[in-house]
Design a protein around this motif. Structure first.
Motif, short mmCIF file in Angstrom:
data_model
loop_
_atom_site.label_atom_id
_atom_site.label_comp_id
_atom_site.label_asym_id
_atom_site.label_seq_id
_atom_site.Cartn_x
_atom_site.Cartn_y
_atom_site.Cartn_z
N ARG A 5 1.00 -1.13 -0.07
CA ARG A 5 0.12 -0.16 0.11
C ARG A 5 0.75 1.59 0.02
N LEU A 22 -12.69 5.80 4.15
CA LEU A 22 -11.46 5.37 4.65
C LEU A 22 -11.10 4.09 4.18
N ASP A 23 -11.59 3.20 2.67
CA ASP A 23 -10.98 1.71 2.65
C ASP A 23 -10.15 2.43 1.96
N ARG A 83 -6.85 4.24 3.48
CA ARG A 83 -6.16 3.69 4.60
C ARG A 83 -4.70 3.08 4.41
N GLU A 84 -3.82 3.50 4.82
CA GLU A 84 -2.16 3.07 5.44
C GLU A 84 -1.85 3.43 3.98
N ARG A 85 -2.17 4.60 3.03
CA ARG A 85 -1.71 4.85 1.55
C ARG A 85 -1.32 6.47 2.49
#
Length: 58
Positions: free
Chosen positions: A29, A44-45, A48-50
């Motif tokens: 990611r 959010l999905d 997320r972690e980006r």
């Protein structure tokens, strides 16, 4: 005692596999293109972690 030790070691190996998979997902990611928060409203999905870039006024 031997069975407890074997059970604990199997549990630890399972945890290690989970952590390795999470680390690989996080690394993948982080390699994705940087998101621009000012151009699109990301879910959010999606975010997320980006990595993201945001410009704003104070």
């Amino acid at each position: 005692m031997v069975s407890i030790g074997c059970g604990a070691s199997i549990w630890q190996l399972g945890r290690a596999d989970t952590k390795i998979a999470l680390a690989a997902n996080l690394q993948a990611r982080q390699q994705m293109p940087i998101l621009n928060a000012n151009s699109v409203s990301w879910t959010l999905d999606e975010a997320r972690e980006r990595r993201m870039i945001v410009w704003g006024n104070l």
